[in-house]
Write a protein that holds these residues in place. Sequence first.
Motif, mmCIF file in Angstrom:
data_model
loop_
_atom_site.group_PDB
_atom_site.id
_atom_site.type_symbol
_atom_site.label_atom_id
_atom_site.label_comp_id
_atom_site.label_asym_id
_atom_site.label_seq_id
_atom_site.Cartn_x
_atom_site.Cartn_y
_atom_site.Cartn_z
ATOM 1 N N TYR A 73 -13.353 4.353 -22.179
ATOM 2 C CA TYR A 73 -13.140 2.973 -22.608
ATOM 3 C C TYR A 73 -12.917 2.966 -24.116
ATOM 4 O O TYR A 73 -13.822 3.313 -24.889
ATOM 5 C CB TYR A 73 -14.346 2.111 -22.241
ATOM 6 C CG TYR A 73 -14.570 2.004 -20.757
ATOM 7 C CD1 TYR A 73 -13.760 1.190 -19.973
ATOM 8 C CD2 TYR A 73 -15.586 2.733 -20.137
ATOM 9 C CE1 TYR A 73 -13.962 1.098 -18.594
ATOM 10 C CE2 TYR A 73 -15.794 2.650 -18.764
ATOM 11 C CZ TYR A 73 -14.977 1.833 -18.000
ATOM 12 O OH TYR A 73 -15.168 1.746 -16.650
ATOM 13 N N PRO A 74 -11.728 2.581 -24.587
ATOM 14 C CA PRO A 74 -11.406 2.718 -26.021
ATOM 15 C C PRO A 74 -12.223 1.822 -26.925
ATOM 16 O O PRO A 74 -12.404 2.119 -28.108
ATOM 17 C CB PRO A 74 -9.920 2.354 -26.079
ATOM 18 C CG PRO A 74 -9.667 1.509 -24.867
ATOM 19 C CD PRO A 74 -10.589 2.049 -23.812
ATOM 20 N N ASN A 75 -12.739 0.693 -26.389
ATOM 21 C CA ASN A 75 -13.493 -0.241 -27.215
ATOM 22 C C ASN A 75 -14.980 0.080 -27.279
ATOM 23 O O ASN A 75 -15.748 -0.595 -27.966
ATOM 24 C CB ASN A 75 -13.317 -1.663 -26.688
ATOM 25 C CG ASN A 75 -13.794 -1.817 -25.245
ATOM 26 O OD1 ASN A 75 -13.582 -0.919 -24.431
ATOM 27 N ND2 ASN A 75 -14.422 -2.929 -24.933
ATOM 28 N N MET A 76 -15.409 1.119 -26.548
ATOM 29 C CA MET A 76 -16.817 1.512 -26.529
ATOM 30 C C MET A 76 -17.034 2.752 -27.385
ATOM 31 O O MET A 76 -16.152 3.593 -27.530
ATOM 32 C CB MET A 76 -17.284 1.828 -25.102
ATOM 33 C CG MET A 76 -17.355 0.657 -24.168
ATOM 34 S SD MET A 76 -18.067 1.196 -22.572
ATOM 35 C CE MET A 76 -18.002 -0.342 -21.654
ATOM 36 N N THR A 77 -18.230 2.876 -27.926
ATOM 37 C CA THR A 77 -18.589 4.093 -28.645
ATOM 38 C C THR A 77 -18.781 5.241 -27.652
ATOM 39 O O THR A 77 -18.848 5.030 -26.437
ATOM 40 C CB THR A 77 -19.895 3.908 -29.437
ATOM 41 O OG1 THR A 77 -20.961 3.665 -28.499
ATOM 42 C CG2 THR A 77 -19.779 2.757 -30.417
ATOM 43 N N ASP A 118 -21.870 4.653 -25.637
ATOM 44 C CA ASP A 118 -21.716 3.674 -24.563
ATOM 45 C C ASP A 118 -20.849 4.214 -23.431
ATOM 46 O O ASP A 118 -21.072 3.893 -22.262
ATOM 47 C CB ASP A 118 -21.132 2.378 -25.111
ATOM 48 C CG ASP A 118 -22.110 1.632 -25.999
ATOM 49 O OD1 ASP A 118 -23.325 1.890 -25.877
ATOM 50 O OD2 ASP A 118 -21.668 0.820 -26.836
ATOM 51 N N ASN A 119 -19.848 5.031 -23.771
ATOM 52 C CA ASN A 119 -19.023 5.639 -22.729
ATOM 53 C C ASN A 119 -19.857 6.568 -21.856
ATOM 54 O O ASN A 119 -19.772 6.532 -20.629
ATOM 55 C CB ASN A 119 -17.860 6.410 -23.362
ATOM 56 C CG ASN A 119 -16.578 5.597 -23.443
ATOM 57 O OD1 ASN A 119 -15.896 5.386 -22.442
ATOM 58 N ND2 ASN A 119 -16.267 5.132 -24.647
ATOM 59 N N ARG A 130 -19.066 7.083 -32.757
ATOM 60 C CA ARG A 130 -17.610 6.966 -32.904
ATOM 61 C C ARG A 130 -16.981 6.396 -31.633
ATOM 62 O O ARG A 130 -17.591 6.391 -30.571
ATOM 63 C CB ARG A 130 -16.992 8.339 -33.201
ATOM 64 C CG ARG A 130 -17.434 8.946 -34.503
ATOM 65 C CD ARG A 130 -16.603 10.178 -34.811
ATOM 66 N NE ARG A 130 -17.164 10.959 -35.905
ATOM 67 C CZ ARG A 130 -16.641 12.094 -36.353
ATOM 68 N NH1 ARG A 130 -15.543 12.580 -35.770
ATOM 69 N NH2 ARG A 130 -17.212 12.743 -37.350
ATOM 70 N N LYS A 131 -15.740 5.954 -31.768
ATOM 71 C CA LYS A 131 -14.972 5.488 -30.618
ATOM 72 C C LYS A 131 -13.931 6.546 -30.241
ATOM 73 O O LYS A 131 -13.561 7.394 -31.065
ATOM 74 C CB LYS A 131 -14.316 4.141 -30.920
ATOM 75 C CG LYS A 131 -15.338 3.013 -31.055
ATOM 76 C CD LYS A 131 -14.677 1.663 -31.207
ATOM 77 C CE LYS A 131 -15.738 0.563 -31.259
ATOM 78 N NZ LYS A 131 -15.121 -0.783 -31.424
ATOM 79 N N GLY A 185 -10.802 6.737 -30.053
ATOM 80 C CA GLY A 185 -9.616 6.876 -30.896
ATOM 81 C C GLY A 185 -9.830 7.759 -32.099
ATOM 82 O O GLY A 185 -8.857 8.255 -32.681
#
Length: 378
Positions: A88-92, A95-96, A130-131, A133
């Motif tokens: 999930y790109p919007n999660m750290t 969280d992923n 970090r995320k 990306g």
Amino acid sequence: MAEITFAAVTKRFTEGTVAVDDLSLEIRDGEFMILVGPSGCGKTTALRMVAGLEHPTAGEILIGGKVVNDLDPVDRDIAMVFQNYALYPNMTVQDNIGFPLRMQRLPKSERRQRIESAAELLGIGELLERKPGALSGGQRQRVAMGRAIVRHPTAFLMDEPLSNLDAKLRVQMRAELVKLHQRLGVTTLYVTHDQTEAMTLGERVAVLNHGVIQQVDTPGELYNRPANTFVATFIGSPAMNFLRARLSRGAVEFAAYRFELPAQTRPALRDREGEVLLGLRPEHFSDPRVAGPDRADNPLPVTVELTEQLGSETLLYFRAEGVEAELGGESEGAEVELGGALVARLDPRTDAVPGERLVVNVDIERAHFFDPVTGTAL
């Protein structure tokens, strides 16, 4: 117990395509099993059936001795690692990794402990905030692995997880996957089209073609005792050379050449008469000029067509008068048409050049023989 068993499993799609045909295979508890084969051979379909993403047309799939054909994916207690990471790109990163635990409504303290444990195991503890990306391809793959590990599943399913990495990272990640499996001991079913991955990762490897298992064995047995010409061609790079030959009075003959079979050759093969396919791997040739006089038996005069100097070895593409390769014998690195040529893996000190005529030695003691009609090993 987390054995995975395919019991006479067939998958036929609505348009009539048979992707998996009467597949029977047992992945032992704690085993790292590889499904390998060319594109379209059915390996990913087999994996998706274990995951519950495809339903078998016939047969049964068992996990830990329990038939799971009608179980939803979420109820199978497996974790899947995909080719595209699916982060999930919007999660750290944190969280992923912890997402499946949140779906299970585990207490926050337990989630945190599992996330940190998986991150430490994978060497990504400093990346938790970090995320995706901001991560490299190898780091993203570790995050995807972490998300699978935190679930403490009974089995891992991996669908070509390294295919998006560059060559150097693939080598590194292969080594890390082996160490990870040794530490976790979780039953793993791993799909790849890359025979190098299959040979370096798998405790056992199942080779598929057109939805049918061709051979299941250890990497060493697949390479040294292929069950048929498909396995012999698919496993090993460059591929095995095949020649039309004849067994006659304890010798093998092709074109104008006759080589005596070694005394240790199986009696059934020494007594056989008639047509065969002779299989010679590239390393079954040597250059007597650098290999020494003790490797000068079974000389074969050849004309060099191309050389590829790879540092640790030299690949030599050549022709012998009256001899034409039936299958294989070409390298991905060859940029010219070499249909019918044979390939040898020689000592890097070999200084042969295109157009040169020289003599190579043929190691008949290590040769393979196959039925010319069925392709089955003799």
